[in-house]
Design a protein around this motif. Sequence first.
Motif, PDB file in Angstrom:
ATOM      1  N   ALA A 190      -1.450   2.681   2.528  1.00  0.00           N
ATOM      2  CA  ALA A 190      -1.827   3.737   1.607  1.00  0.00           C
ATOM      3  C   ALA A 190      -2.049   5.020   2.400  1.00  0.00           C
ATOM      4  O   ALA A 190      -1.467   6.048   1.950  1.00  0.00           O
ATOM      5  CB  ALA A 190      -3.073   3.405   1.072  1.00  0.00           C
ATOM      6  N   GLN A 237      -7.076   0.433  -0.922  1.00  0.00           N
ATOM      7  CA  GLN A 237      -6.076   1.113  -0.599  1.00  0.00           C
ATOM      8  C   GLN A 237      -6.241   2.456  -1.482  1.00  0.00           C
ATOM      9  O   GLN A 237      -5.882   3.576  -0.927  1.00  0.00           O
ATOM     10  CB  GLN A 237      -4.522   0.455  -1.066  1.00  0.00           C
ATOM     11  CG  GLN A 237      -4.421   0.672  -2.710  1.00  0.00           C
ATOM     12  CD  GLN A 237      -3.182  -0.197  -2.819  1.00  0.00           C
ATOM     13  OE1 GLN A 237      -2.639  -1.060  -2.121  1.00  0.00           O
ATOM     14  NE2 GLN A 237      -2.734   0.267  -3.964  1.00  0.00           N
ATOM     15  N   GLY A 286       0.889  -1.217  -0.051  1.00  0.00           N
ATOM     16  CA  GLY A 286      -0.079   0.055   0.130  1.00  0.00           C
ATOM     17  C   GLY A 286       0.690   1.220  -0.084  1.00  0.00           C
ATOM     18  O   GLY A 286       0.506   2.173  -0.851  1.00  0.00           O
ATOM     19  N   VAL A 294       1.095   3.813  -3.446  1.00  0.00           N
ATOM     20  CA  VAL A 294       0.427   5.119  -3.320  1.00  0.00           C
ATOM     21  C   VAL A 294       1.768   6.184  -4.005  1.00  0.00           C
ATOM     22  O   VAL A 294       1.728   6.897  -4.783  1.00  0.00           O
ATOM     23  CB  VAL A 294       0.257   5.884  -2.011  1.00  0.00           C
ATOM     24  CG1 VAL A 294      -0.030   7.118  -2.011  1.00  0.00           C
ATOM     25  CG2 VAL A 294      -1.050   5.012  -1.703  1.00  0.00           C
ATOM     26  N   ALA A 331      -6.287   6.220  -0.294  1.00  0.00           N
ATOM     27  CA  ALA A 331      -5.331   7.246  -0.995  1.00  0.00           C
ATOM     28  C   ALA A 331      -5.974   8.266  -1.567  1.00  0.00           C
ATOM     29  O   ALA A 331      -5.698   9.725  -1.547  1.00  0.00           O
ATOM     30  CB  ALA A 331      -4.410   6.541  -1.745  1.00  0.00           C
TER      31      ALA A 331
END
Length: 245
Positions: free
Chosen positions: A213, A55, A17, A21, A59
């Motif tokens: 994330a 995730q 995660g 990102v 984000a």
Amino acid sequence: MAILLYLFLFFAGVAAGFINVLAGGGSMLTLPVLTLLGLDISVANGTNRVGILLQNIIATKNFKKHRLFTLKEGFIIALPATIGAIFGTFTVLNLNKELLEKIIGTIFLVMSFFILYKPKVWEEGKSVNRNYLVTFLVFFAIGFYGGFIQAGVGFFLILGLVLVEGNNIIKTNALKVFIVLNYTVFSFLIFLFNGKVDIIKGLVLATGTMIGANLGTKTALKTGAKFVRIFVFLMIVISAIKYIL
């Protein structure tokens, strides 16, 4: 042993995660762990989408709070990527898997040189005259790849969002997670309806990816474009080596 593997899956999710990102390539951590838990590659591929979906919800929410992009500009790019992803999810590629990996790895290495060659473009963005046909074709192709494989798709999105759309690396990451969120909804449902998702393992993975994330978005916003550019460079090189070797 099974409990340890589930814990491993959770922590792999946290790392994935965070990596996804800030850059991309997190699925190269999670897919092998899912196969270790007894899933064949097609079910692992579908189950992995649970973590990716959740995730990117986290984000996108975090990036959107900082108004890094508008929904209009997000959907202009997300639409062709989503159409491509739907086709990619339904399509079985005939290319030899080893050949495909070497081609992708070589592309990643070329990307890494682009990041080093013109750092200001990545950190500050550039003015471009958008060609909607080019935008559609580029992100349709990236979406197709993401719908079928997913692993490493973030790197292709970053390349397109910086060099084709002219965004800086922070805005690129914000748009990237929004695009992936949109097309993953459809690819996940296709995998689910075809019996290719293990919900329990997917939720364990997703618990980790959501935490990762959240950490990834905070890191991106606090550290700035230069750090993110260097992080992307390192992840692309690592992923390229893994694919080529």
